[in-house]
Design an enzyme around this catalytic site. Structure first.
Site, PDB file in Angstrom:
ATOM      1  N   TYR A  66     102.569  40.775  51.231  1.00  0.00           N
ATOM      2  CA  TYR A  66     101.652  39.643  51.153  1.00  0.00           C
ATOM      3  C   TYR A  66     102.464  38.367  50.954  1.00  0.00           C
ATOM      4  O   TYR A  66     103.000  38.125  49.874  1.00  0.00           O
ATOM      5  CB  TYR A  66     100.662  39.813  50.004  1.00  0.00           C
ATOM      6  CG  TYR A  66      99.734  40.984  50.113  1.00  0.00           C
ATOM      7  CD1 TYR A  66      99.545  41.661  51.322  1.00  0.00           C
ATOM      8  CD2 TYR A  66      99.028  41.436  49.003  1.00  0.00           C
ATOM      9  CE1 TYR A  66      98.684  42.738  51.409  1.00  0.00           C
ATOM     10  CE2 TYR A  66      98.154  42.518  49.081  1.00  0.00           C
ATOM     11  CZ  TYR A  66      97.996  43.167  50.282  1.00  0.00           C
ATOM     12  OH  TYR A  66      97.143  44.244  50.366  1.00  0.00           O
ATOM     13  N   PHE A 215      88.301  45.362  51.405  1.00  0.00           N
ATOM     14  CA  PHE A 215      87.195  44.614  52.005  1.00  0.00           C
ATOM     15  C   PHE A 215      85.855  45.073  51.434  1.00  0.00           C
ATOM     16  O   PHE A 215      84.924  45.390  52.173  1.00  0.00           O
ATOM     17  CB  PHE A 215      87.184  44.745  53.536  1.00  0.00           C
ATOM     18  CG  PHE A 215      88.385  44.132  54.201  1.00  0.00           C
ATOM     19  CD1 PHE A 215      89.027  43.044  53.649  1.00  0.00           C
ATOM     20  CD2 PHE A 215      88.866  44.644  55.392  1.00  0.00           C
ATOM     21  CE1 PHE A 215      90.140  42.476  54.264  1.00  0.00           C
ATOM     22  CE2 PHE A 215      89.970  44.080  56.023  1.00  0.00           C
ATOM     23  CZ  PHE A 215      90.614  42.999  55.461  1.00  0.00           C
ATOM     24  N   PRO A 216      85.728  45.111  50.086  1.00  0.00           N
ATOM     25  CA  PRO A 216      84.463  45.562  49.482  1.00  0.00           C
ATOM     26  C   PRO A 216      83.294  44.637  49.790  1.00  0.00           C
ATOM     27  O   PRO A 216      82.144  45.025  49.643  1.00  0.00           O
ATOM     28  CB  PRO A 216      84.775  45.576  47.985  1.00  0.00           C
ATOM     29  CG  PRO A 216      85.867  44.575  47.815  1.00  0.00           C
ATOM     30  CD  PRO A 216      86.702  44.702  49.060  1.00  0.00           C
ATOM     31  N   LEU A 217      83.616  43.417  50.232  1.00  0.00           N
ATOM     32  CA  LEU A 217      82.554  42.463  50.555  1.00  0.00           C
ATOM     33  C   LEU A 217      82.450  42.237  52.055  1.00  0.00           C
ATOM     34  O   LEU A 217      81.836  41.275  52.511  1.00  0.00           O
ATOM     35  CB  LEU A 217      82.804  41.128  49.835  1.00  0.00           C
ATOM     36  CG  LEU A 217      82.841  41.232  48.314  1.00  0.00           C
ATOM     37  CD1 LEU A 217      83.113  39.878  47.681  1.00  0.00           C
ATOM     38  CD2 LEU A 217      81.555  41.811  47.776  1.00  0.00           C
ATOM     39  N   GLY A 218      83.094  43.094  52.861  1.00  0.00           N
ATOM     40  CA  GLY A 218      82.923  43.013  54.298  1.00  0.00           C
ATOM     41  C   GLY A 218      84.130  42.541  55.066  1.00  0.00           C
ATOM     42  O   GLY A 218      84.134  42.545  56.283  1.00  0.00           O
ATOM     43  N   GLY A 219      85.173  42.089  54.397  1.00  0.00           N
ATOM     44  CA  GLY A 219      86.346  41.608  55.100  1.00  0.00           C
ATOM     45  C   GLY A 219      86.248  40.128  55.383  1.00  0.00           C
ATOM     46  O   GLY A 219      85.664  39.356  54.629  1.00  0.00           O
ATOM     47  N   PHE A 220      86.832  39.710  56.501  1.00  0.00           N
ATOM     48  CA  PHE A 220      86.863  38.286  56.818  1.00  0.00           C
ATOM     49  C   PHE A 220      85.498  37.762  57.241  1.00  0.00           C
ATOM     50  O   PHE A 220      85.246  36.566  57.222  1.00  0.00           O
ATOM     51  CB  PHE A 220      87.899  38.018  57.911  1.00  0.00           C
ATOM     52  CG  PHE A 220      89.294  38.310  57.478  1.00  0.00           C
ATOM     53  CD1 PHE A 220      89.982  39.395  57.994  1.00  0.00           C
ATOM     54  CD2 PHE A 220      89.911  37.531  56.518  1.00  0.00           C
ATOM     55  CE1 PHE A 220      91.267  39.680  57.577  1.00  0.00           C
ATOM     56  CE2 PHE A 220      91.200  37.810  56.097  1.00  0.00           C
ATOM     57  CZ  PHE A 220      91.885  38.890  56.627  1.00  0.00           C
ATOM     58  N   PRO A 222      81.691  38.038  56.007  1.00  0.00           N
ATOM     59  CA  PRO A 222      80.875  38.569  54.908  1.00  0.00           C
ATOM     60  C   PRO A 222      79.772  39.486  55.409  1.00  0.00           C
ATOM     61  O   PRO A 222      79.287  39.362  56.539  1.00  0.00           O
ATOM     62  CB  PRO A 222      80.285  37.300  54.276  1.00  0.00           C
ATOM     63  CG  PRO A 222      81.236  36.216  54.640  1.00  0.00           C
ATOM     64  CD  PRO A 222      81.743  36.576  56.013  1.00  0.00           C
ATOM     65  N   LEU A 223      79.399  40.424  54.570  1.00  0.00           N
ATOM     66  CA  LEU A 223      78.329  41.362  54.911  1.00  0.00           C
ATOM     67  C   LEU A 223      77.042  40.599  55.237  1.00  0.00           C
ATOM     68  O   LEU A 223      76.637  39.699  54.507  1.00  0.00           O
ATOM     69  CB  LEU A 223      78.066  42.295  53.738  1.00  0.00           C
ATOM     70  CG  LEU A 223      79.127  43.354  53.425  1.00  0.00           C
ATOM     71  CD1 LEU A 223      78.811  44.020  52.102  1.00  0.00           C
ATOM     72  CD2 LEU A 223      79.201  44.385  54.529  1.00  0.00           C
TER      73      LEU A 223
END
Length: 291
Positions: A66, A215-220, A222-223
């Site tokens: 990173y 990506f618990p919130l959907g990744g780049f 958002p969900l």
């Protein structure tokens, strides 16, 4: 702030002999755009890491890739000497190219170099947990992990790695790793809308192995879901809070590592994960990833 484990969203989990908060922090977003270069606000990045520990978070996820090296050096600057309860989890198996790509790097000499780089940049004599990153940026690939994983097992025997895990792995690769040496975690893509690892999560839970969704919130992106928005609206909270709390209630072995470069957003995620969802909420949300 002295936060007791019992007050943390989801409580705790044990990774081998390490007790960590189920609500952790992922440091990837502290690097520059596309996880390359330094952050726009270095002081802000340091503040986020210190705020995470002040909240009681004891599980910090990173990688020397990173930046590269950027997030590890920020972690060292912000937190070293590390509090005894804080555990740094890193991963090896990929490098960065000048275009910002993630070429694989899983030859034995490459893995040994990456472990050394993580030790140096974090300022540690041993790494608490190292995940072997498999596949590519496109997702898991069907291939044997034996040579790469055995290299990490050898480094574990030498004492520079305490615990092992795998990342971006298929169920078959998880089983192959477990046939070689114990693992304490699997880190794969999973969230309300991406449920392909449901069976794997349940199998790991039965065996006492943690599952850490990236990506618990959907990744780049958002969900997006009408069911998710509907539940959030009914509860007077954000869709992201619902998505995080759903993960914690999905299975006791799920550990969260949502990332952010903002202290305010960190606190929002922390508070959102503590939300309690009813059986009706869970039934409605369960339809999202199964349509």
């Amino acid at each position: 702030m002295d936060t007791h484990f019992s007050l943390l969203p989801g409580g705790t989990w044990t990774l081998g002999d390490l007790t960590v908060s189920r609500f952790g922090y992922g440091a990837m977003q502290l690097a520059g755009p596309w996880v390359m270069g330094p952050p726009a606000d270095r002081d802000g990045a340091i503040a986020v890491l210190r705020a995470a520990v002040e909240l009681g978070i004891t599980h910090i996820d990173t990688s020397d890739a990173y930046g590269p090296r950027v997030t590890n050096e920020l972690i060292r600057e912000a937190l070293s000497p590390y509090p005894s309860q804080v555990h740094i989890v890193t991963k090896v198996g990929a490098q960065r190219d000048e275009q910002g790509g993630w070429p694989t790097a899983r030859q034995p000499d490459q893995l040994r170099r990456q472990v050394d780089d993580n030790l140096e940049s974090l300022g540690l004599d041993a790494l608490d947990l190292v995940n072997l990153r498999l596949g590519t940026a496109d997702g898991p690939h069907t291939e044997s992990l034996a040579e790469a994983f055995e290299t990490l097992v050898d480094l574990q025997r030498q004492g520079v790695i305490r615990h092992l895990g795998v990342s971006n792995a298929t169920g078959e690769q998880v089983a192959e790793a477990q046939s070689i040496a114990p693992i304490v975690s699997v880190q794969n893509m999973y969230n309300l809308a991406h449920r392909s690892d449901d069976d794997l999560i349940d199998r790991l839970a039965a065996g006492g192995v943690a599952y850490v969704p990236f990506f618990p919130l959907g990744g780049f992106s958002p969900l997006q879901s009408s069911a998710l928005s509907g539940v959030a609206s009914r509860l007077g909270t954000s869709p992201m809070s619902v998505a995080l709390s759903w993960l914690l209630q999905r299975s006791p072995n799920i550990l969260l590592i949502p990332g952010t470069s903002s202290v305010a957003h960190l606190r929002e995620n922390f508070e959102g994960a503590a939300l309690s969802l009813s059986d009706d909420d869970l039934t409605e949300l369960d339809t999202i990833g199964r349509n």
